[in-house]
Write an enzyme that holds these catalytic residues in place. Structure first.
Site, PDB file in Angstrom:
ATOM      1  N   CYS A 123       1.182  -1.192   0.243  1.00 23.48           N
ATOM      2  CA  CYS A 123       0.161  -0.204   0.268  1.00 23.48           C
ATOM      3  C   CYS A 123       0.667   0.877  -0.104  1.00 23.48           C
ATOM      4  CB  CYS A 123      -0.596  -0.192   1.409  1.00 23.48           C
ATOM      5  SG  CYS A 123      -1.371  -1.814   1.440  1.00 23.48           S
TER       6      CYS A 123
ATOM      7  N   GLU B  36       0.893 -11.381 -17.207  1.00 23.97           N
ATOM      8  CA  GLU B  36       0.549 -10.796 -16.016  1.00 23.97           C
ATOM      9  C   GLU B  36      -0.170  -9.107 -16.229  1.00 23.97           C
ATOM     10  OE1 GLU B  36       3.794  -7.890 -13.183  1.00 23.97           O
ATOM     11  OE2 GLU B  36       4.489  -8.748 -15.016  1.00 23.97           O
TER      12      GLU B  36
HETATM   13  O1  M6R Z   1      10.645  -5.852  -6.231  1.00 27.54           O
HETATM   14  P1  M6R Z   1      10.908  -7.189  -7.181  1.00 27.54           P
HETATM   15  O2  M6R Z   1      11.590  -7.233  -7.878  1.00 27.54           O
HETATM   16  O3  M6R Z   1      11.130  -8.618  -6.363  1.00 27.54           O
HETATM   17  O4  M6R Z   1      10.057  -8.259  -6.996  1.00 27.54           O
HETATM   18  C1  M6R Z   1       9.274  -9.275  -7.445  1.00 27.54           C
HETATM   19  C2  M6R Z   1       8.466  -9.783  -8.311  1.00 27.54           C
HETATM   20  O5  M6R Z   1       6.758  -9.725  -7.374  1.00 27.54           O
HETATM   21  C3  M6R Z   1       8.696  -8.950  -9.870  1.00 27.54           C
HETATM   22  O6  M6R Z   1       9.416  -9.680 -10.532  1.00 27.54           O
HETATM   23  C4  M6R Z   1       6.724  -9.206 -10.382  1.00 27.54           C
HETATM   24  O7  M6R Z   1       6.745 -10.753 -10.817  1.00 27.54           O
HETATM   25  C5  M6R Z   1       6.931  -8.438 -11.300  1.00 27.54           C
HETATM   26  N1  M6R Z   1       5.626  -7.896 -11.433  1.00 27.54           N
HETATM   27  C6  M6R Z   1       6.448  -8.773 -12.488  1.00 27.54           C
HETATM   28  O8  M6R Z   1       6.338  -7.659 -13.896  1.00 27.54           O
END
Ligand code: M6R
Ligand code: UD1
Length: 691
Positions: free
Chosen positions: A2, A569
């Site tokens: 959030c 996604e």
């Molecule tokens: O902020 P982060 O790189 O740790 O996030 C990891 C995943 O949640 C993030 O890469 C997610 O898969 C994306 N929405 C992909 O586009």
């Protein structure tokens, strides 16, 4: 995940409508962190009155709600505290009731906005219910406001300072939080505190600050230090705490003795603050910031050996236009097209293309330790995990150290063994992903050296790792990660290059990679020229398909997985990234004349094997789309019959940086064509701070 935003004006006359707009604009910048409901709390017309506005949906819906409320926007406030929140539901469905701010009761004596999770809220709730409190929401946060009221009432006979009250409340909370607390009993004051969830304070003063730091204040009498009450009995009653207000915050001392006009902007993310001020103070875990009388104070429950006793007020380098959409329709589109530049920023000052060297300031002191390690474990989620997959082979080749690549959640589920001589690399755009953070804590506890590859400076992972590399891709707002992926990829390649720069045997290979890096930005630019044809392909051929496969092997397996993730996604189309070598082991049963199958068939040592998979698909009446290198002669016959997308050629280990571009564009145009909210896909948030 959030977004939190708070605004405090002290001796700065502001109309109510301006205060509300400041809060709403702040929330709008944070919307990418959560956007299923939003709310704000401001002072009412009468003394001791707090008004709450809460609405389901994006911040625009909250704006409409306020506009239609007939509240007197012209009323002015010389000093005022407003708090606001944009939510991504974890406990309780999105509804006005479950939206923040949460309140202590019908009179809104205490109101709170909160990021994170209070894991013991059920216990607190049932104890407070036994004391007569009525809970109205399904959230964990509501217990904070009600607990504050309970503690206040218990200590009513004493003149409890807001900090002291906050300490008594916080000591009962388990879990994680970044929160802002406002109360009618402490008008024009605010408490801001964090534990595992980011929070920063932007400072804007009429006169220059005396010093660019704020001292941390500790209790003067350790014997009344606050401990959790075992069962909420009267031990929440403080026998005689000292008045901490006698202290003065050095930064805010005015030379002429006249109180200084000041404004404070509190946010979970600097992007909401930069348009107001560049002077920011990042709170550390367990800091309790108390703002009153135009001064910012930082308190802690107790002194801890070795921790700094001040917090610096830093100057942010981020420009507002960096976080605006510019001429693009969506942030994701802007971020895809920013890649030629973001990738240069990742390498800037680090890669010397003439001398063919790489120098990573954040790793320098640790390189020898890393070289001596038993193994390297790369740990991440989602797209960040794919960047690890994409670079694993070059890491192994250049460093000759065994490399494991792990999904953070699975790594933790298995309680995988980790040793002191392991090096654990945590890759995360946001630096706040809960699964990755928990894995970091797990590895830290086991004594491994921890390295971060992070985009957000000041994020939890960046701060809690032993060392690391900021990828410097600039803020990424679109939920679908694009430029962060290519920058993570480049940053990891740079780490592998640095680790191997003591090996003569690898010199030629290293130099070839650095040459490849010097051209990669221009080549990404070239790959982006595919935009129109991909737009057309998405509109005409792909949009009505139910499913799509992407096949690649070797370096391109990661690209296939990343492309498939992007497509599901934001366009909600089923897509799968498949290792091309696995085609014949089952996936081939799906092949027919309809299913779109994209092959990553750029030229590397595995090209003949990928081509044989293409032939197998064609032999079963399949209709492949082939991503290949420009002028690929082996494909000259196929060009006429099948659709190809031609990208420039680079060295094998960097080719994924170019091949992913058409897939990002494909995901983008599919989502646009289907009319979906590209930057805010359903059920997803930018940073996933829940397990
Ligand atoms: O902020 P982060 O790189 O740790 O996030 C990891 C995943 O949640 C993030 O890469 C997610 O898969 C994306 N929405 C992909 O586009
Ligand atoms: C740093 C400065 C940069 C400056 C450059 C000049 C910062 C954030 N960066 O960049 O503005 O131009 O020096 O020499 O101040 N770190 C972690 N974990 C992570 C990421 C980083 O611990 O996940 C640590 C690094 O070990 C390092 C510090 O944070 O101590 C800064 O890292 P990074 O920004 O990558 O360093 P430089 O590129 O040297």
């Amino acid at each position: 995940m959030c977004g939190i935003f708070g605004y405090v004006n002290y001796l700065v006359e502001r109309k109510r409508i301006d205060i509300v707009h400041t809060l709403l604009d702040g929330l709008q910048r944070l919307e990418y962190r959560g956007y299923d409901s939003a709310g704000l709390a401001i002072d009412g017309d009468k003394p001791n009155e707090v008004l709450l506005f809460k609405e389901v949906g994006k911040v625009a819906a909250l704006r409409q709600l306020y506009d239609s409320s007939n509240t007197d926007g012209d009323k002015t406030f010389v000093s005022h505290v407003g708090i606001a929140h944009t939510r991504w539901a974890t406990h309780g469905e999105p509804s006005p009731l479950n939206a923040h701010p949460h309140t202590s009761g019908p009179l809104n004596e205490f109101v709170v906005v909160h990021n994170g999770i209070i894991t013991n809220y059920r216990e607190i709730k049932s104890l407070l219910e036994s004391k007569g409190f009525k809970f109205e929401t399904e959230t964990d946060t509501e217990c904070i406001a009600k607990l504050a009221k309970y503690v206040y009432d218990l200590n009513k006979h004493r003149d409890l300072d807001f900090t002291e009250l906050a300490k008594l409340v916080l000591v009962e909370l388990q879990g994680s939080y970044g929160l802002l607390l406002k109360s009618i009993y402490y008008p024009h004051e605010i408490i801001a505190t964090r534990k595992g969830s980011p929070l920063l304070i932007g400072v804007k003063t009429e006169k220059k600050l005396k010093v660019d730091f704020v001292d941390v204040e500790f209790p003067d009498f350790p014997d009344i230090s606050v401990e959790p009450a075992s069962n909420f009995n009267d031990s929440l009653l403080v026998p005689g705490a000292p008045d901490l207000r006698r202290s003065q915050s050095r930064a805010f001392v005015s030379e002429d003795g006249i109180p200084m006009q000041s404004e404070f902007f509190l946010a979970s993310d600097p992007s909401a603050v930069v348009e107001h001020t560049k002077k920011v103070l990042y709170l550390e875990d367990d800091d309790i910031a108390h703002i009153y009388d135009g001064e910012l104070h930082i308190h802690r429950m107790r002194r801890e050996e070795g921790l700094p006793t001040f917090r610096s007020i830093q100057t942010l380098e981020m420009e507002l236009n960096e976080i605006m959409k510019g001429n693009f329709d969506h942030f994701m589109q802007k971020e895809i097209f920013e890649q030629p530049e973001s990738i240069v920023n990742t390498m800037r000052g680090r890669v010397d293309f003439e001398k063919k060297t790489v120098n990573l300031g954040g790793l320098k002191a640790y390189l020898n330790t890393i070289r001596r390690c038993r193994r390297i474990i790369m740990i991440a989620c989602g797209t960040s995990y794919h960047s690890c997959m994409a670079t694993r082979a070059i890491f192994e080749e250049l460093t000759e150290i065994p490399i494991a690549v792990e999904l953070a959640s699975d790594f933790l589920d298995r309680r995988s063994p980790v040793f002191r001589d392991d090096v654990c690399i945590f890759v995360s755009q946001s630096g706040e992903t809960a699964d990755t953070m928990l894995a970091l804590q797990y590895c830290t506890e086991r004594g491994a050296l921890t390295v971060g590859i992070v985009n957000c400076v000041g994020s939890s992972i960046s701060r809690q790792t032993n060392c690391g590399v900021h990828i410097n891709a600039g803020p990424e707002i679109g939920v679908a990660s694009t430029k962060a992926y290519t920058s993570q990829y480049v940053a990891l390649v740079m780490v592998a290059l640095s680790l191997s720069d003591d090996r003569i045997s690898k010199r030629a290979r290293r130099e070839a990679i650095i040459d490849g890096l010097s051209k990669i930005s221009a080549q990404i630019q070239e790959a982006l020229l595919l935009n129109d044809s991909i737009h057309m392909m998405a509109e005409t051929d792909l949009v009505n398909q139910k499913s799509l496969l992407i096949l690649g092997r070797g370096y391109q397996h990661a690209t296939a997985m990343e492309g498939a993730l992007k497509i599901k996604e934001i366009s909600y189309m089923h897509s799968e990234g498949v290792l091309a070598g696995e085609l014949k082991h089952g996936v081939i049963a799906l092949v027919d004349e309809n299913l779109p199958i994209i092959f990553l068939a750029t030229h590397d040592s595995l090209f003949p094997k990928v081509m044989s998979a293409v032939e197998q698909v064609i032999a079963r009446a399949g209709n492949p789309i082939i991503i290949c290198n420009k002028g690929e002669s082996a494909l000259s016959k196929l060009h006429k019959t099948y659709r190809t997308l031609q990208v420039p050629a680079t060295i094998d280990c960097l080719q994924g940086l170019l091949n992913v571009v058409p897939l990002q564009l494909m995901a983008y145009w599919l989502a646009v064509r289907k009319g979906f909210d590209v930057d805010f896909p359903r059920n997803l948030a930018k940073a996933v701070t829940v397990e």
